[in-house]
Motif scaffolding. Sequence first.
Motif, PDB file in Angstrom:
ATOM      1  N   ASN A 252       0.828  -1.213   0.000  1.00 52.48           N
ATOM      2  CA  ASN A 252       0.000   0.000   0.000  1.00 52.48           C
ATOM      3  C   ASN A 252       0.864   1.265   0.000  1.00 52.48           C
ATOM      4  O   ASN A 252       0.546   2.244  -0.690  1.00 52.48           O
ATOM      5  CB  ASN A 252      -0.923   0.003   1.222  1.00 52.48           C
ATOM      6  CG  ASN A 252      -2.126  -0.908   1.032  1.00 52.48           C
ATOM      7  OD1 ASN A 252      -2.697  -0.983  -0.049  1.00 52.48           O
ATOM      8  ND2 ASN A 252      -2.502  -1.616   2.083  1.00 52.48           N
ATOM      9  N   HIS A 253       1.961   1.222   0.738  1.00 58.54           N
ATOM     10  CA  HIS A 253       2.878   2.365   0.760  1.00 58.54           C
ATOM     11  C   HIS A 253       3.446   2.602  -0.644  1.00 58.54           C
ATOM     12  O   HIS A 253       3.540   3.744  -1.106  1.00 58.54           O
ATOM     13  CB  HIS A 253       4.004   2.109   1.759  1.00 58.54           C
ATOM     14  CG  HIS A 253       5.008   3.226   1.842  1.00 58.54           C
ATOM     15  ND1 HIS A 253       6.105   3.312   0.999  1.00 58.54           N
ATOM     16  CD2 HIS A 253       5.076   4.315   2.659  1.00 58.54           C
ATOM     17  CE1 HIS A 253       6.796   4.389   1.283  1.00 58.54           C
ATOM     18  NE2 HIS A 253       6.199   5.015   2.294  1.00 58.54           N
ATOM     19  N   TRP A 254       3.808   1.513  -1.330  1.00 57.67           N
ATOM     20  CA  TRP A 254       4.371   1.647  -2.683  1.00 57.67           C
ATOM     21  C   TRP A 254       3.326   2.189  -3.651  1.00 57.67           C
ATOM     22  O   TRP A 254       3.623   3.064  -4.468  1.00 57.67           O
ATOM     23  CB  TRP A 254       4.875   0.277  -3.163  1.00 57.67           C
ATOM     24  CG  TRP A 254       5.357   0.300  -4.575  1.00 57.67           C
ATOM     25  CD1 TRP A 254       6.562   0.740  -5.026  1.00 57.67           C
ATOM     26  CD2 TRP A 254       4.634  -0.138  -5.727  1.00 57.67           C
ATOM     27  NE1 TRP A 254       6.638   0.618  -6.394  1.00 57.67           N
ATOM     28  CE2 TRP A 254       5.470   0.076  -6.851  1.00 57.67           C
ATOM     29  CE3 TRP A 254       3.363  -0.686  -5.928  1.00 57.67           C
ATOM     30  CZ2 TRP A 254       5.062  -0.247  -8.148  1.00 57.67           C
ATOM     31  CZ3 TRP A 254       2.966  -1.014  -7.214  1.00 57.67           C
ATOM     32  CH2 TRP A 254       3.804  -0.787  -8.305  1.00 57.67           C
ATOM     33  N   ILE A 255       2.102   1.680  -3.560  1.00 53.94           N
ATOM     34  CA  ILE A 255       1.037   2.149  -4.460  1.00 53.94           C
ATOM     35  C   ILE A 255       0.815   3.645  -4.291  1.00 53.94           C
ATOM     36  O   ILE A 255       0.739   4.407  -5.272  1.00 53.94           O
ATOM     37  CB  ILE A 255      -0.277   1.373  -4.197  1.00 53.94           C
ATOM     38  CG1 ILE A 255      -0.140  -0.073  -4.678  1.00 53.94           C
ATOM     39  CG2 ILE A 255      -1.454   2.059  -4.890  1.00 53.94           C
ATOM     40  CD1 ILE A 255      -1.319  -0.953  -4.309  1.00 53.94           C
ATOM     41  N   GLU A 256       0.733   4.103  -3.053  1.00 58.62           N
ATOM     42  CA  GLU A 256       0.365   5.492  -2.788  1.00 58.62           C
ATOM     43  C   GLU A 256       1.525   6.464  -2.940  1.00 58.62           C
ATOM     44  O   GLU A 256       1.311   7.633  -3.288  1.00 58.62           O
ATOM     45  CB  GLU A 256      -0.225   5.587  -1.378  1.00 58.62           C
ATOM     46  CG  GLU A 256      -1.569   4.869  -1.264  1.00 58.62           C
ATOM     47  CD  GLU A 256      -2.000   4.630   0.173  1.00 58.62           C
ATOM     48  OE1 GLU A 256      -1.326   5.170   1.080  1.00 58.62           O
ATOM     49  OE2 GLU A 256      -2.978   3.888   0.384  1.00 58.62           O
ATOM     50  N   ASN A 257       2.761   5.983  -2.737  1.00 59.23           N
ATOM     51  CA  ASN A 257       3.901   6.895  -2.757  1.00 59.23           C
ATOM     52  C   ASN A 257       4.797   6.757  -3.976  1.00 59.23           C
ATOM     53  O   ASN A 257       5.625   7.637  -4.235  1.00 59.23           O
ATOM     54  CB  ASN A 257       4.742   6.691  -1.494  1.00 59.23           C
ATOM     55  CG  ASN A 257       4.011   7.121  -0.244  1.00 59.23           C
ATOM     56  OD1 ASN A 257       3.988   8.293   0.098  1.00 59.23           O
ATOM     57  ND2 ASN A 257       3.400   6.161   0.438  1.00 59.23           N
ATOM     58  N   GLU A 258       4.644   5.681  -4.731  1.00 58.59           N
ATOM     59  CA  GLU A 258       5.460   5.494  -5.932  1.00 58.59           C
ATOM     60  C   GLU A 258       4.598   5.361  -7.182  1.00 58.59           C
ATOM     61  O   GLU A 258       4.739   6.133  -8.124  1.00 58.59           O
ATOM     62  CB  GLU A 258       6.349   4.240  -5.775  1.00 58.59           C
ATOM     63  CG  GLU A 258       7.370   4.324  -4.649  1.00 58.59           C
ATOM     64  CD  GLU A 258       8.490   5.319  -4.909  1.00 58.59           C
ATOM     65  OE1 GLU A 258       8.639   5.776  -6.067  1.00 58.59           O
ATOM     66  OE2 GLU A 258       9.222   5.641  -3.953  1.00 58.59           O
ATOM     67  N   LEU A 259       3.690   4.378  -7.179  1.00 59.25           N
ATOM     68  CA  LEU A 259       2.891   4.117  -8.376  1.00 59.25           C
ATOM     69  C   LEU A 259       2.013   5.302  -8.758  1.00 59.25           C
ATOM     70  O   LEU A 259       2.013   5.737  -9.912  1.00 59.25           O
ATOM     71  CB  LEU A 259       2.032   2.860  -8.153  1.00 59.25           C
ATOM     72  CG  LEU A 259       1.141   2.447  -9.329  1.00 59.25           C
ATOM     73  CD1 LEU A 259       1.978   2.131 -10.560  1.00 59.25           C
ATOM     74  CD2 LEU A 259       0.287   1.234  -8.944  1.00 59.25           C
ATOM     75  N   MET A 260       1.262   5.844  -7.791  1.00 59.77           N
ATOM     76  CA  MET A 260       0.338   6.941  -8.088  1.00 59.77           C
ATOM     77  C   MET A 260       1.064   8.186  -8.603  1.00 59.77           C
ATOM     78  O   MET A 260       0.564   8.917  -9.455  1.00 59.77           O
ATOM     79  CB  MET A 260      -0.485   7.303  -6.845  1.00 59.77           C
ATOM     80  CG  MET A 260      -1.392   6.195  -6.362  1.00 59.77           C
ATOM     81  SD  MET A 260      -2.577   5.633  -7.595  1.00 59.77           S
ATOM     82  CE  MET A 260      -3.576   4.547  -6.589  1.00 59.77           C
ATOM     83  N   LYS A 261       2.263   8.403  -8.089  1.00 55.85           N
ATOM     84  CA  LYS A 261       3.010   9.599  -8.487  1.00 55.85           C
ATOM     85  C   LYS A 261       3.596   9.477  -9.888  1.00 55.85           C
ATOM     86  O   LYS A 261       3.942  10.488 -10.508  1.00 55.85           O
ATOM     87  CB  LYS A 261       4.128   9.873  -7.475  1.00 55.85           C
ATOM     88  CG  LYS A 261       3.632  10.286  -6.097  1.00 55.85           C
ATOM     89  CD  LYS A 261       4.792  10.494  -5.145  1.00 55.85           C
ATOM     90  CE  LYS A 261       4.298  10.906  -3.754  1.00 55.85           C
ATOM     91  NZ  LYS A 261       5.425  11.069  -2.790  1.00 55.85           N
TER      92      LYS A 261
END
Length: 574
Positions: A252-261
């Motif tokens: 979830n951290h990766w999705i919100e802080n890497e993927l979405m950006k």
Amino acid sequence: FTHWKHSFLVEEYVEGIDLDSWIVANYPFINNGDIKVYKNKIHNILTKLVSIVEEMHKNGVGMGDLQPVNIIISEDLNVTLIDFETARLKDSEGKPTLQTYGFSHPLNKNNGERDWYAIKKILRHCLLPIGPIEDIDSDMFDYQDQWIEKVYGEDFLLFVKMIREKCNQHLSFIGEENRSHAINKNAMKKDISSIIEGLRNGIEKNFVRNEKLIHGDIRQYESKAGKYNVQNGGTGAALAFFRSGTVSENINHWIENELMKNINSIEQGGLLIGKAGIGTTLYEIGYKKEAMNIFANMNLNSSDISLRSGLSGIGLGFVSLYLEEKDERVLEKAIFVASIIDTFMSEKKELKVQDWAGIPIGLIDGWSGVSLFYSALYAVTKKEKYYLKSIECIDKDLEKTKEDKSTLQTIDDSNRLLPYLSGGSLGIGIAIVYLNHVSDKKRYQREWSLITNLYRVRCSISGGLYDGAGSFLIIPPLLGKSDSAYTNKKDDVIELLRLFLIPKENHILFPGQFCYRLSDDFQTGSSGIILALEGILKDNPLYWLPLINIDDFYKNTKYSQDVACVNAPTTIKQ
């Protein structure tokens, strides 16, 4: 003579083929092949090879790059070594000018040692032609020895150990000593749930806190999408975790802080390599708003119609979204995609492959992937034209197949027989099963039977989902649990997979393509294997696909008695 910038001296012309090609031509890859004939030939070849190296070393020469491609085998099994550009005095120390990964080791001191170390690896490669997984983890030697004994017999294992001991007498570094034996017993069982748990633990143990989330194939670095997509990036791991249990805080951290950006910087739209697969995965995990935005802005201007990177995969994504949202505008986009593919087919255009290792046959890059899309569209529209198009696509792929030893495999431009999910006949098998799933017909039953006979495959070079041992995990759900020998066939494909599982105390690691490094991605590593194993548990041959809520997708596209089935013209191949 001179060729390009190199000078050559012709000494003699040798009839034959290199040992690597000889193994491909002679190894009994299908389990009903005659292993006795093969092992007798290997005994003959290795005995001669040892004698040649002994004679060469008596004359003070060490070859230095002894490996299968530098060994020529004649029709009557004479053995000749070629390519001595790395040769030097056998005892002179120093780094080699050239060496082949898997058949050498940096701790070999000189060419003499390199030759003896190579003989051990060549013998193992002849008996078990898979990537050099034991170089990643030496604990694998023990399991491989058990496998060799089971397949070739106890007497032949004694020959193997004799050759190994002869080689070890000349080595300062042996390579299979000092093993920890810290084997995770769960990995050695056929319990699918235990293997899934071990692989999940292995991925989680090796998560990285940056844009790619996981360690994967080199393709992660070949495009902007490589670190994020389903095929090689973090999205594939997120999908595997969600469908096999829970999504961890790391994901979830990766999705919100890497993927979405970074999602807006991704240009590719494909299901496996681009935005479509990212969108379906986000929707399934719970990021529905972000997923809807991705699909609303999907670029449909493409001449690529493949499942991997083109319109068929994108179209399937739209169909899966339509089944969730029941929004006719989404279905209209899927129908628009089909119209573009219709034109492509009517103009008799050739399929093009975007991936450097792809083959325009089968499910991932071939016509079977297009068939899968047409079958899904037929399931939701009941329009006969899509059903007939699906059949036409399967026929196109079946034209590039060959029956061999009671199995059916595709044959490519290099005359290779391929069983795999990518480029091989297993992908065609999925298209056949899904066509019959949406129509309640039983087309291509003979082809389907020959394809599912591939459960007999003894080994493969790599372990991954696309073109390795993972491909064969698709066979149990293709067969269905009603098959009379389902359990035995399922156990056979799990046994094949075990050759690539690297068990640790509380987790399992998995080697990537060609077993040169570990991988946790969808195409070559642990994530794809988790999804394929879950597909066996769920009895769903599509479970590995990044389509929204895949179990519901599979159930909701099944033929219903409430809808009259389309009767195709009798001229279409049954």
